[in-house]
Design an enzyme around this catalytic site. Structure first.
Site, PDB file in Angstrom:
ATOM      1  N   VAL A 154       0.839  -1.212   0.000  1.00 36.61           N
ATOM      2  CA  VAL A 154       0.000   0.000   0.000  1.00 36.61           C
ATOM      3  C   VAL A 154       0.872   1.259   0.000  1.00 36.61           C
ATOM      4  O   VAL A 154       0.547   2.247  -0.671  1.00 36.61           O
ATOM      5  CB  VAL A 154      -0.980  -0.009   1.201  1.00 36.61           C
ATOM      6  N   GLY A 194     -11.072  -1.336   1.321  1.00 38.77           N
ATOM      7  CA  GLY A 194     -10.012  -0.947   0.369  1.00 38.77           C
ATOM      8  C   GLY A 194     -10.346   0.363  -0.311  1.00 38.77           C
ATOM      9  O   GLY A 194     -10.464   1.403   0.341  1.00 38.77           O
ATOM     10  N   LYS A 243     -12.683  -4.919  10.708  1.00 41.80           N
ATOM     11  CA  LYS A 243     -13.424  -3.997   9.840  1.00 41.80           C
ATOM     12  C   LYS A 243     -14.861  -3.793  10.328  1.00 41.80           C
ATOM     13  O   LYS A 243     -15.372  -2.674  10.297  1.00 41.80           O
ATOM     14  CB  LYS A 243     -13.392  -4.519   8.403  1.00 41.80           C
TER      15      LYS A 243
HETATM   16  N1  HSE Z   1      -6.283  -9.078   3.060  1.00 44.13           N
HETATM   17  C1  HSE Z   1      -7.288  -8.084   2.964  1.00 44.13           C
HETATM   18  C2  HSE Z   1      -8.403  -8.619   2.086  1.00 44.13           C
HETATM   19  C3  HSE Z   1      -6.707  -6.838   2.384  1.00 44.13           C
HETATM   20  O1  HSE Z   1      -8.229  -9.700   1.522  1.00 44.13           O
HETATM   21  O2  HSE Z   1      -9.451  -8.022   1.978  1.00 44.13           O
HETATM   22  C4  HSE Z   1      -7.539  -5.635   2.537  1.00 44.13           C
HETATM   23  O3  HSE Z   1      -7.791  -5.325   3.866  1.00 44.13           O
END
Ligand code: HSE
Length: 397
Positions: free
Chosen positions: A12, A129, A200
């Site tokens: 990122v 994302g 999340k």
């Molecule tokens: N590993 C995470 C996913 C990346 O697969 O969504 C984004 O947070």
């Protein structure tokens, strides 16, 4: 010129440098000033990178430089990301991050430090994302009483489940492919065991309900136990198995959980495939709203990071008066997930000896080595009391 520093030159971090450089002209037109990457903090050197001369190894070079106004913490992990972010905020720098672990764990502390120092702490990239979710839910839906958020929040597990559903690949093959494509976290257990989704949905609970469900209070189960048999049973029932993060308000309490879920085909989340994420929010004025897009990957995530940088840069000369501060929900304010009613898919290795009629069970599979039902709306506690055999349980949405 506005100077920024990037903490961490991984996927990122390098994507963020790339977007800031490639889109420099349009970004400076939008902000009204050029954004300059002054430093990139990493333990490693990158002699072949066009950003090689920006690399520093000591965070204090950045913290003590008053010219740096914005830091992008893109390191991952709780430590030292928390300490570095906290030091930057205390030094009067705004911080943006994609680090859901830090936001879910230390969001209340970091937002408080930001407010005390009249700077901002933004984290659009930490959930979904590149999909705008934090700002739209936190700003554009504020007229609503939000009652429920359900989301496919992890691209890796959605990719794996899609491969299991569409290609009938087994879990290990699909996971290896996800890792090759760079979707999975360094340690894939954060993805497949639901930990990433847990962080999340904890963040989304704070955005939706104003208070954070601490991640250790989110009942979390990943997708390792999902078999091709469950996938086939779900299809028979008219559903697809998805790893769903759920936060819901019931009778004044909040309940949050992460678990493999049979999402009926009538629900728009059921058609979200591959690495895509989707977040379905219900508000009392707007009804259902869905956010959909790429939930993982270098440039999609960098897109959200850079948008936060642009927002801060645009208003840098304005006084900060909108910083939100979070509290954590106490145990009294949380409804344990096993008390949250839902329909349940239950699978047994063989037909259970007792009657499941009290659960309103509808038989989905009746084979000598596998017996599956879907219950009426009950709690998992009710199921546990009724059923003495070992079973696999998944919510139905
Ligand atoms: N590993 C995470 C996913 C990346 O697969 O969504 C984004 O947070």
């Amino acid at each position: 010129m506005i100077n920024v520093a990037i903490f961490g030159f991984g996927v990122v971090g390098s994507g963020t440098a790339e977007v800031l450089t490639q889109n420099a002209k349009l970004i400076s037109e939008r902000v009204g000033e050029e954004i300059n990457i002054k430093y990139i903090l990493d333990l490693r050197d990158f002699p072949d990178s066009p950003f090689a001369d920006k690399i520093v190894h000591d965070v204090n070079v950045i913290i003590n430089d008053p010219e740096v106004k914005i830091c992008a913490e893109l390191m991952g992990g709780s430590h030292p990301a928390f300490e570095f972010s906290s030091a930057a905020l205390k030094a009067g720098k705004s911080v943006v991050t994609s680090n859901k672990e830090v936001v879910a764990t230390f969001g209340p502390e970091l937002l408080k430090i930001a407010a005390e120092n009249n700077v901002r702490y933004l984290f659009e990239a930490s959930v979904g994302g590149g999909i705008p979710v934090i700002h739209p839910i936190g700003n554009c839906l504020t007229a609503n009483d939000i009652t429920e958020v359900n989301g496919i929040l992890n691209g890796t597990t959605n990719y794996i489940l899609t491969q299991m559903i569409n290609e009938h690949k087994d879990f290990d093959t699909a996971l290896a492919e996800a890792q090759e494509k760079g979707y999975a976290e360094r340690d894939p257990s954060a993805d497949v065991d639901g930990i990433d989704t847990c962080r999340k949905i904890a963040i989304l609970s704070a955005i939706a309900f104003g208070k954070l469900v601490p991640p250790d209070k989110v009942k979390t189960e990943g997708i390792r136990g999902v078999t091709l048999r469950d996938v086939a049973n779900a299809e028979k029932f008219g559903a697809s198995i998805k790893l769903i993060g759920k936060a819901v308000r019931v009778d004044g309490k909040v309940s949050a959980c992460v678990c493999p879920t049979l999402v009926r085909h009538s629900n728009p989340l059921s058609s979200i495939s591959d690495v895509y994420n989707g977040v379905l929010v219900n508000g009392n004025a707007i009804g259902d709203v869905m956010f959909y897009g790429r939930g993982a990957g270098k440039l999609p995530t960098a897109s959200a990071v850079v948008s936060d940088i642009i927002e801060i840069a645009t208003y840098l000369s304005h006084p900060v008066h909108t910083t939100q501060v979070w509290e954590r929900l106490t145990d009294d304010e949380i409804l344990p997930a096993d008390r949250l009613k839902s329909r349940w898919y239950l699978r047994f290795d063989k037909k259970p000896s007792h009657c499941l009629a009290s659960l309103g069970a509808e038989v989905i599979e009746d084979a000598p080595d596998s017996y599956a039902v879907v219950t009426d709306e009950v709690t998992l506690l009710d199921v546990g009391i009724t059923v003495s055999e070992k079973f696999v349980a998944m919510r139905v949405l």
